[in-house]
Design a protein around this motif. Structure first.
Motif, PDB file in Angstrom:
ATOM      1  N   ILE A  17      26.520 -82.576 -47.288  1.00 16.33           N
ATOM      2  CA  ILE A  17      26.230 -81.212 -46.837  1.00 16.33           C
ATOM      3  C   ILE A  17      25.120 -81.288 -45.798  1.00 16.33           C
ATOM      4  N   LEU A  18      25.481 -80.993 -44.548  1.00 26.11           N
ATOM      5  CA  LEU A  18      24.510 -80.896 -43.472  1.00 26.11           C
ATOM      6  C   LEU A  18      24.104 -79.435 -43.396  1.00 26.11           C
ATOM      7  N   ILE A  19      22.823 -79.161 -43.613  1.00 31.57           N
ATOM      8  CA  ILE A  19      22.389 -77.769 -43.720  1.00 31.57           C
ATOM      9  C   ILE A  19      21.292 -77.463 -42.702  1.00 31.57           C
ATOM     10  N   CYS A  20      21.426 -76.297 -42.105  1.00 33.26           N
ATOM     11  CA  CYS A  20      20.476 -75.840 -41.094  1.00 33.26           C
ATOM     12  C   CYS A  20      20.032 -74.430 -41.439  1.00 33.26           C
ATOM     13  N   ASN A  26      17.273 -66.384 -45.475  1.00 35.33           N
ATOM     14  CA  ASN A  26      16.429 -66.131 -46.640  1.00 35.33           C
ATOM     15  C   ASN A  26      16.962 -66.858 -47.876  1.00 35.33           C
ATOM     16  N   GLU A  27      16.208 -66.758 -48.958  1.00 36.78           N
ATOM     17  CA  GLU A  27      16.550 -67.447 -50.198  1.00 36.78           C
ATOM     18  C   GLU A  27      17.878 -66.969 -50.773  1.00 36.78           C
ATOM     19  N   ALA A  28      18.146 -65.676 -50.682  1.00 39.64           N
ATOM     20  CA  ALA A  28      19.405 -65.143 -51.218  1.00 39.64           C
ATOM     21  C   ALA A  28      20.600 -65.760 -50.494  1.00 39.64           C
ATOM     22  N   GLN A  29      20.497 -65.945 -49.188  1.00 40.49           N
ATOM     23  CA  GLN A  29      21.578 -66.583 -48.437  1.00 40.49           C
ATOM     24  C   GLN A  29      21.735 -68.042 -48.852  1.00 40.49           C
ATOM     25  N   ALA A  30      20.621 -68.732 -49.062  1.00 38.17           N
ATOM     26  CA  ALA A  30      20.679 -70.137 -49.492  1.00 38.17           C
ATOM     27  C   ALA A  30      21.367 -70.245 -50.851  1.00 38.17           C
ATOM     28  N   GLU A  31      21.049 -69.327 -51.754  1.00 40.52           N
ATOM     29  CA  GLU A  31      21.674 -69.337 -53.084  1.00 40.52           C
ATOM     30  C   GLU A  31      23.166 -69.038 -52.989  1.00 40.52           C
ATOM     31  N   ARG A  91      12.185 -76.151 -44.123  1.00 43.15           N
ATOM     32  CA  ARG A  91      12.011 -77.039 -45.279  1.00 43.15           C
ATOM     33  C   ARG A  91      12.095 -76.248 -46.582  1.00 43.15           C
ATOM     34  N   ALA A  92      11.451 -75.092 -46.631  1.00 46.19           N
ATOM     35  CA  ALA A  92      11.466 -74.278 -47.850  1.00 46.19           C
ATOM     36  C   ALA A  92      12.890 -73.853 -48.212  1.00 46.19           C
ATOM     37  N   LEU A  93      13.671 -73.432 -47.216  1.00 47.36           N
ATOM     38  CA  LEU A  93      15.045 -72.997 -47.483  1.00 47.36           C
ATOM     39  C   LEU A  93      15.943 -74.183 -47.843  1.00 47.36           C
ATOM     40  N   TYR A  94      15.731 -75.309 -47.206  1.00 46.34           N
ATOM     41  CA  TYR A  94      16.465 -76.541 -47.518  1.00 46.34           C
ATOM     42  C   TYR A  94      16.224 -76.925 -48.973  1.00 46.34           C
ATOM     43  N   GLU A  95      14.975 -76.919 -49.385  1.00 47.05           N
ATOM     44  CA  GLU A  95      14.636 -77.279 -50.760  1.00 47.05           C
ATOM     45  C   GLU A  95      15.152 -76.232 -51.754  1.00 47.05           C
ATOM     46  N   HIS A  96      15.102 -74.958 -51.382  1.00 53.01           N
ATOM     47  CA  HIS A  96      15.603 -73.896 -52.251  1.00 53.01           C
ATOM     48  C   HIS A  96      17.118 -74.036 -52.444  1.00 53.01           C
ATOM     49  N   PHE A  97      17.831 -74.308 -51.356  1.00 52.79           N
ATOM     50  CA  PHE A  97      19.272 -74.522 -51.434  1.00 52.79           C
ATOM     51  C   PHE A  97      19.589 -75.666 -52.398  1.00 52.79           C
ATOM     52  N   GLY A  98      18.931 -76.797 -52.227  1.00 54.04           N
ATOM     53  CA  GLY A  98      19.184 -77.959 -53.076  1.00 54.04           C
ATOM     54  C   GLY A  98      18.851 -77.696 -54.532  1.00 54.04           C
ATOM     55  N   TRP A 130      32.975 -75.804 -41.706  1.00 48.79           N
ATOM     56  CA  TRP A 130      31.785 -75.161 -41.142  1.00 48.79           C
ATOM     57  C   TRP A 130      31.599 -73.840 -41.880  1.00 48.79           C
ATOM     58  N   MET A 131      30.417 -73.614 -42.417  1.00 47.66           N
ATOM     59  CA  MET A 131      30.138 -72.351 -43.103  1.00 47.66           C
ATOM     60  C   MET A 131      28.890 -71.733 -42.521  1.00 47.66           C
ATOM     61  N   ASP A 132      28.912 -70.414 -42.339  1.00 47.47           N
ATOM     62  CA  ASP A 132      27.769 -69.674 -41.822  1.00 47.47           C
ATOM     63  C   ASP A 132      27.594 -68.442 -42.700  1.00 47.47           C
ATOM     64  N   SER A 133      26.433 -68.323 -43.316  1.00 49.20           N
ATOM     65  CA  SER A 133      26.201 -67.190 -44.221  1.00 49.20           C
ATOM     66  C   SER A 133      26.303 -65.852 -43.487  1.00 49.20           C
TER      67      SER A 133
END
Length: 137
Positions: A17-20, A26-31, A91-98, A130-133
């Motif tokens: 998963i390559l994530i940008c 925001n966090e809700a989108q990452a979740e 970084r915060a959103l990357y870590e939240h997603f993981g 390819w996914m885009d929130s």
């Protein structure tokens, strides 16, 4: 995946998963992205049909930060990256997603945020998505 010739993350069967994180994410989108990925039926079942999700296969995810997915190539020959989230926010959103993916029962290995990584992939199927929130309204 290696950084400075040292293996920093490795998985068997599963997803790379390559994530940008983009400016305004925001966090809700990452979740929501983590939940969607965990449920995508893209792995073959016993009759060869793409009918199983990552969480059904017992597979893992290698989660790699990739700010260059934000590349704007509409003008000139040099990509612009101004639409990517600032590094601290990214970084915060990357870590939240993981972390959310892990909470959904998906074992993960991490990339090294901001590092010059060498990522190796054996693509064992016809699926790259390819996914885009922003596409979800």
């Amino acid at each position: 995946m290696t950084v400075d010739e040292a293996i920093t993350g490795e998985i068997g069967e599963g997803l790379l998963i390559l994530i940008c994180a983009m400016e305004g994410d925001n966090e809700a989108q990452a979740e929501k992205m983590a939940e969607k990925i965990s449920k995508l039926r893209i792995f073959r079942d016993d009759v060869g049909k793409m009918n199983r999700a990552l969480r059904d296969t017992g597979g893992s995810a290698l989660v790699v930060s990739q700010f260059t997915l934000a590349a704007d190539t509409r003008r000139g020959n040099r990509p612009g990256f101004s639409t990517a989230a600032a590094p601290d926010r990214g970084r915060a959103l990357y870590e939240h997603f993981g972390a959310h993916l892990t909470s959904l029962g998906i074992p993960i290995a991490w990339g090294s945020f901001g590092a010059d990584m060498q990522v190796s992939l054996v693509n064992a199927g016809p699926v790259t998505i390819w996914m885009d929130s922003d596409d979800w309204g």
